[in-house]
Design an enzyme around this catalytic site. Structure first.
Site, PDB file in Angstrom:
ATOM      1  N   CYS A  98       0.769  -1.358   0.032  1.00  0.00           N
ATOM      2  CA  CYS A  98      -0.038  -0.118  -0.002  1.00  0.00           C
ATOM      3  C   CYS A  98       0.780   1.179   0.155  1.00  0.00           C
ATOM      4  O   CYS A  98       0.216   2.404   0.113  1.00  0.00           O
ATOM      5  CB  CYS A  98      -0.884   0.134   1.195  1.00  0.00           C
ATOM      6  SG  CYS A  98      -1.963  -1.663   1.197  1.00  0.00           S
ATOM      7  N   HIS A 154      -2.402   7.825   6.636  1.00  0.00           N
ATOM      8  CA  HIS A 154      -2.735   6.603   5.981  1.00  0.00           C
ATOM      9  C   HIS A 154      -4.200   6.283   6.393  1.00  0.00           C
ATOM     10  O   HIS A 154      -4.996   5.633   5.637  1.00  0.00           O
ATOM     11  CB  HIS A 154      -1.670   5.682   6.376  1.00  0.00           C
ATOM     12  CG  HIS A 154      -1.709   4.091   5.665  1.00  0.00           C
ATOM     13  ND1 HIS A 154      -1.719   4.085   4.232  1.00  0.00           N
ATOM     14  CD2 HIS A 154      -1.900   2.843   5.908  1.00  0.00           C
ATOM     15  CE1 HIS A 154      -1.719   2.930   3.858  1.00  0.00           C
ATOM     16  NE2 HIS A 154      -1.766   2.243   5.076  1.00  0.00           N
ATOM     17  N   GLU A 184      -0.310   5.238  13.734  1.00  0.00           N
ATOM     18  CA  GLU A 184       0.069   6.419  13.162  1.00  0.00           C
ATOM     19  C   GLU A 184      -0.034   7.581  13.994  1.00  0.00           C
ATOM     20  O   GLU A 184       0.872   8.551  13.755  1.00  0.00           O
ATOM     21  CB  GLU A 184      -0.664   6.442  11.923  1.00  0.00           C
ATOM     22  CG  GLU A 184      -0.208   7.733  10.961  1.00  0.00           C
ATOM     23  CD  GLU A 184      -0.986   7.607   9.573  1.00  0.00           C
ATOM     24  OE1 GLU A 184      -0.431   8.468   8.729  1.00  0.00           O
ATOM     25  OE2 GLU A 184      -2.010   6.831   9.404  1.00  0.00           O
ATOM     26  N   LYS A 188      -9.441   8.070   3.257  1.00  0.00           N
ATOM     27  CA  LYS A 188      -9.926   6.663   3.018  1.00  0.00           C
ATOM     28  C   LYS A 188     -11.522   6.486   3.645  1.00  0.00           C
ATOM     29  O   LYS A 188     -12.038   5.336   3.329  1.00  0.00           O
ATOM     30  CB  LYS A 188      -9.039   5.683   3.703  1.00  0.00           C
ATOM     31  CG  LYS A 188      -7.868   5.639   2.783  1.00  0.00           C
ATOM     32  CD  LYS A 188      -6.925   4.510   3.433  1.00  0.00           C
ATOM     33  CE  LYS A 188      -5.474   4.060   2.878  1.00  0.00           C
ATOM     34  NZ  LYS A 188      -4.735   5.305   2.993  1.00  0.00           N
ATOM     35  N   HIS A 206      -9.942   2.006   0.683  1.00  0.00           N
ATOM     36  CA  HIS A 206      -8.332   1.796   0.533  1.00  0.00           C
ATOM     37  C   HIS A 206      -7.948   1.038  -0.829  1.00  0.00           C
ATOM     38  O   HIS A 206      -8.475   0.218  -1.052  1.00  0.00           O
ATOM     39  CB  HIS A 206      -8.064   0.879   1.725  1.00  0.00           C
ATOM     40  CG  HIS A 206      -6.577   0.678   1.930  1.00  0.00           C
ATOM     41  ND1 HIS A 206      -5.608   1.209   1.108  1.00  0.00           N
ATOM     42  CD2 HIS A 206      -5.663   0.135   2.850  1.00  0.00           C
ATOM     43  CE1 HIS A 206      -4.584   0.854   1.463  1.00  0.00           C
ATOM     44  NE2 HIS A 206      -4.443   0.058   2.484  1.00  0.00           N
ATOM     45  N   PHE A 209       1.734  -3.562   3.994  1.00  0.00           N
ATOM     46  CA  PHE A 209       2.306  -4.864   4.451  1.00  0.00           C
ATOM     47  C   PHE A 209       3.756  -5.166   4.084  1.00  0.00           C
ATOM     48  O   PHE A 209       4.173  -4.817   3.018  1.00  0.00           O
ATOM     49  CB  PHE A 209       1.421  -5.920   3.918  1.00  0.00           C
ATOM     50  CG  PHE A 209      -0.162  -6.074   4.635  1.00  0.00           C
ATOM     51  CD1 PHE A 209      -0.362  -5.118   5.547  1.00  0.00           C
ATOM     52  CD2 PHE A 209      -0.878  -6.786   3.815  1.00  0.00           C
ATOM     53  CE1 PHE A 209      -1.760  -5.272   6.208  1.00  0.00           C
ATOM     54  CE2 PHE A 209      -2.155  -6.690   4.527  1.00  0.00           C
ATOM     55  CZ  PHE A 209      -2.588  -6.031   5.653  1.00  0.00           C
TER      56      PHE A 209
END
Length: 421
Positions: free
Chosen positions: A165, A305, A316, A337, A342, A403
């Site tokens: 991502c 994010h 975050e 998002k 996403h 990831f």
């Protein structure tokens, strides 16, 4: 050689909130949720039955039948967004040095739908394996960059970036660096993913990463909310024309903003979970600030994010508090998002577009769906909840994490000539 400045002269997108940049900006400002029931496949056996998909998409609106057969959906989206960006940049191709123009694309999972369909076809095909001659060029992630370069004759740097991502933010940073150091004058950079399909939804369900709030899907993507239960998968692409400043000025190009700097790092911790103290995110943001030659006092807006996962959102915020300290409470923060879902490898690109909107229009897009703030998140932060806010924005920061522990951060700022500085 003196370091060259990089600006954005063209933008494009197709995503769940809009098939053009203008439509995207309008719906982003309005705080629209793009979540809707999945219609692309039968969801009866799936835990999650909704997504942020591009509605009423017809490839025949963009490609002839022969072209459409050649391209996986992620490549189609990449080409559409790139075409918009190149058109927006308004090049005179007779005067453009094509050897100094390149393409750096990105995707998280590429042509996974092609791979799935061909594998099912093989399994059902009996003793004779039958595969489409297009399976490889439809499936491989780098093909989007290849097709874009072929369309325009761009012979400069040409490759794709894959970091889950974080992919499209890494691609943008690579594009910035290629221009800075003279490898190209123009780079088209695009992030694209087409992930509303059986294998993507099923696989993310298996890892318990997706929201399963089927009875309240419009509010399911809820960053910072204490009851958030996972992300909502989206699809689409975002594209930019990055251009060396003097090259842009010489041809009288419209300049949206300056690409000031970027940072990237690894958590070196876990293959899916973020570092609990956000160490990798902290390093990525600090490197971006240093690279852009700005301080925390210069940042007006942060696009986080903010995936709506139980671990990621709090981590975050911890990282932001470590980097920005007391300054954080005076900065607008939002998680877009919550509206567009996403988009995996494309998410950094369309979130950078949200930063372009903030810089050029003074519009901070909202974070929607946060009805009960997570008690681990300080209540004094301006998370731009529910409605867009309006302010003069000179400098923005956008985070994307993936990831594998991949972290990337890009800083865009208002373009100012050297004489103005």
């Amino acid at each position: 050689m003196a370091e060259r400045r990089v600006v954005i002269t063209g933008v494009g997108t197709i995503n769940p909130l809009g098939k053009t940049v203008e439509e995207y900006f309008t719906n982003l400002e309005a705080g629209m949720s793009a979540a809707a029931p999945i219609t692309k496949f039968d969801t009866e056996k799936f835990k999650t039955k909704f997504a942020c998909a591009i509605q009423d998409y017809d490839p025949n609106d963009y490609f002839d039948r022969k072209e459409a057969r050649r391209y996986d959906l992620f490549t189609q989206y990449a080409l559409i967004a790139a075409d918009q960006a190149v058109e927006d940049a308004a090049f005179d191709f007779e005067k453009l040095d094509l050897e100094q123009c390149g393409v750096i694309s990105s995707s998280g999972i590429g042509g996974v739908k092609t791979l799935f369909d061909e594998s099912v076809g093989y399994a059902e095909g009996g003793n004779t394996p039958r595969f489409s001659p297009f399976i490889v060029p439809r499936m491989i992630i780098d093909i989007a960059a290849g097709f874009i370069s072929m369309k325009y004759g761009f012979m400069g740097p040409n490759y794709s970036v894959v970091s889950a991502c974080a992919s499209s933010t890494h691609a943008m940073i690579n594009a910035m660096e290629a221009i800075r150091y003279g490898r190209a004058d123009v780079i088209v950079t695009v992030g694209s993913d087409a992930t509303v399909n059986e294998i993507s939804v099923g696989a993310f369900n298996a890892m318990q990463a997706l929201s399963t709030r089927n009875d309240d899907f419009e509010h399911a993507s809820s960053p910072f909310d204490k009851d958030r239960d996972g992300f909502v998968v989206g699809e689409g692409a975002g594209a930019f024309v990055f251009e060396e400043l003097e090259h842009a000025l010489k041809r009288g190009a419209k300049i949206y903003c300056e690409v000031a700097g970027g940072g990237y790092s690894a958590d070196a911790y876990h293959f899916t979970a973020p570092h609990p103290e956000g160490r990798g995110a902290i390093k990525s943001m600090r490197e971006a600030l240093r690279d852009a030659n700005v301080t925390v006092d210069d940042i007006d807006y942060i696009n986080v994010h903010g995936t709506s996962t139980p671990l990621g959102d709090v981590t975050e915020i911890k990282a932001l508090m470590e980097v920005f300290g007391e300054k954080l409470s005076s900065i607008n923060i939002s998680a877009t998002k919550s509206m567009h879902g996403h988009l995996l490898g494309a998410t950094g690109a369309i979130e950078a577009l949200a930063c372009v909107m903030a810089l050029t229009r003074g519009v901070i897009p909202p974070t929607i769906n946060c009805r009960n703030l997570d008690p681990e998140i300080p209540s004094n932060l301006n998370l731009t909840l529910d409605k867009a806010q309006y302010r003069d924005v000179k400098c923005t920061l956008s985070n994307t994490f993936g990831f594998g522990g991949h972290n990337s951060t890009i800083i865009l700022k208002r373009y100012e000539s050297e004489s103005a500085e």
